[in-house]
Design a protein around this motif. Structure first.
Motif, mmCIF file in Angstrom:
data_model
loop_
_atom_site.group_PDB
_atom_site.id
_atom_site.type_symbol
_atom_site.label_atom_id
_atom_site.label_comp_id
_atom_site.label_asym_id
_atom_site.label_seq_id
_atom_site.Cartn_x
_atom_site.Cartn_y
_atom_site.Cartn_z
ATOM 1 N N LEU A 52 0.915 -1.130 0.072
ATOM 2 C CA LEU A 52 -0.040 0.085 -0.025
ATOM 3 C C LEU A 52 0.862 1.143 0.058
ATOM 4 O O LEU A 52 0.541 2.295 -0.754
ATOM 5 C CB LEU A 52 -1.049 -0.027 1.283
ATOM 6 C CG LEU A 52 -2.011 -1.329 1.303
ATOM 7 C CD1 LEU A 52 -2.785 -1.002 2.641
ATOM 8 C CD2 LEU A 52 -3.093 -0.831 0.221
ATOM 9 N N THR A 53 1.966 1.144 0.755
ATOM 10 C CA THR A 53 2.725 2.362 0.852
ATOM 11 C C THR A 53 3.424 2.467 -0.827
ATOM 12 O O THR A 53 3.603 3.836 -0.849
ATOM 13 C CB THR A 53 4.034 2.021 1.890
ATOM 14 O OG1 THR A 53 3.406 2.063 3.131
ATOM 15 C CG2 THR A 53 5.019 3.250 1.844
ATOM 16 N N ARG A 56 0.827 4.304 -2.625
ATOM 17 C CA ARG A 56 0.639 5.659 -2.251
ATOM 18 C C ARG A 56 1.734 6.839 -2.846
ATOM 19 O O ARG A 56 1.568 7.877 -3.108
ATOM 20 C CB ARG A 56 0.447 5.735 -0.699
ATOM 21 C CG ARG A 56 -0.839 5.349 -0.292
ATOM 22 C CD ARG A 56 -0.933 5.604 1.208
ATOM 23 N NE ARG A 56 -2.220 4.640 1.825
ATOM 24 C CZ ARG A 56 -2.111 3.831 2.530
ATOM 25 N NH1 ARG A 56 -1.147 3.113 2.928
ATOM 26 N NH2 ARG A 56 -3.503 3.188 2.820
ATOM 27 N N THR A 57 2.986 6.092 -2.615
ATOM 28 C CA THR A 57 4.245 7.070 -2.755
ATOM 29 C C THR A 57 4.639 6.918 -3.910
ATOM 30 O O THR A 57 5.323 8.014 -4.505
ATOM 31 C CB THR A 57 5.424 6.593 -1.521
ATOM 32 O OG1 THR A 57 5.744 5.136 -1.998
ATOM 33 C CG2 THR A 57 5.043 6.986 -0.242
ATOM 34 N N HIS A 60 1.080 7.651 -6.300
ATOM 35 C CA HIS A 60 0.402 8.980 -6.035
ATOM 36 C C HIS A 60 -1.298 8.702 -5.911
ATOM 37 O O HIS A 60 -2.006 9.425 -6.396
ATOM 38 C CB HIS A 60 0.648 9.977 -6.865
ATOM 39 C CG HIS A 60 2.282 10.234 -6.903
ATOM 40 N ND1 HIS A 60 2.764 10.751 -5.706
ATOM 41 C CD2 HIS A 60 3.070 10.162 -7.761
ATOM 42 C CE1 HIS A 60 4.117 10.771 -6.018
ATOM 43 N NE2 HIS A 60 4.421 10.541 -7.140
ATOM 44 N N GLU A 62 -4.621 7.176 -3.477
ATOM 45 C CA GLU A 62 -5.296 6.019 -2.176
ATOM 46 C C GLU A 62 -5.661 4.853 -2.806
ATOM 47 O O GLU A 62 -6.850 4.673 -3.505
ATOM 48 C CB GLU A 62 -6.113 6.702 -1.662
ATOM 49 C CG GLU A 62 -6.550 6.196 -0.430
ATOM 50 C CD GLU A 62 -5.347 6.069 0.603
ATOM 51 O OE1 GLU A 62 -5.363 4.995 1.449
ATOM 52 O OE2 GLU A 62 -4.496 6.875 0.686
#
Length: 172
Positions: A52-53, A56-57, A60, A62
């Protein structure tokens, strides 16, 4: 020349590796049916994003809430995998500025691969049903191989559909 980027989970970056090998003209595991001399492509990036990280990172956005998380790895049901593969394909294309984005993800079920351009998105599931929580390594690797094959076959179909301007596919 069309550019391609991948955001891969269960295919472990192998789709990008195969596409790069094809683009450079050296043999690899997948046997393309299109003539490399008639299709000029470039791989911008190949990302392995199981968490998930990472979504997100690097991408970009959710991500969907997964069914569960195992050691930071996202685990989705089949219907969620289909949605996430599409979102990952669109996001990696946007983030890298590539003409084509490819996304792959699999948790519980057959997994999904998606290919996106500015105005189209295609997705398919693999042939192998597996469960990241309980399947043995052999079964998971069979699903991975099926995912790589499915993604590359979908890529070929995408090229043959005439998605690109005439200058990109004039020889196909």
């Amino acid at each position: 020349m069309p550019t391609i980027s991948t955001a891969e989970c269960f295919t472990h970056g192998k789709v990008a590796n195969e596409l790069h090998a094809f683009a450079r003209g050296y043999p690899h595991e997948y046997l393309f049916s299109i003539d490399r001399k008639k299709v000029d492509i470039s791989v911008v990036a190949g990302m392995f994003i199981p968490t998930l990280t990472g979504v997100r990172t690097l991408l970009h956005f959710e991500p969907l809430e997964p069914r569960l998380v195992i050691d930071t790895v996202k685990v989705y049901e089949q219907d969620q995998d289909c949605i996430m593969a599409c979102r990952m394909a669109e996001a990696v294309m946007r983030v890298t500025g590539a003409d084509i984005g490819i996304g792959t993800t699999a948790g519980i079920g057959k997994g999904a691969v998606a290919i996106a351009s500015q105005d189209k998105i295609y997705s398919k599931v693999t042939r192998i049903d597996a469960d990241f929580r309980t399947s043995d390594a052999k079964k998971l690797m069979q699903r991975e191989k099926s995912g790589v094959f499915t993604a590359l076959r979908l890529f070929e179909e995408f090229l043959l559909e005439g998605e690109f301007p005439d200058s990109y596919n004039k020889y196909i």
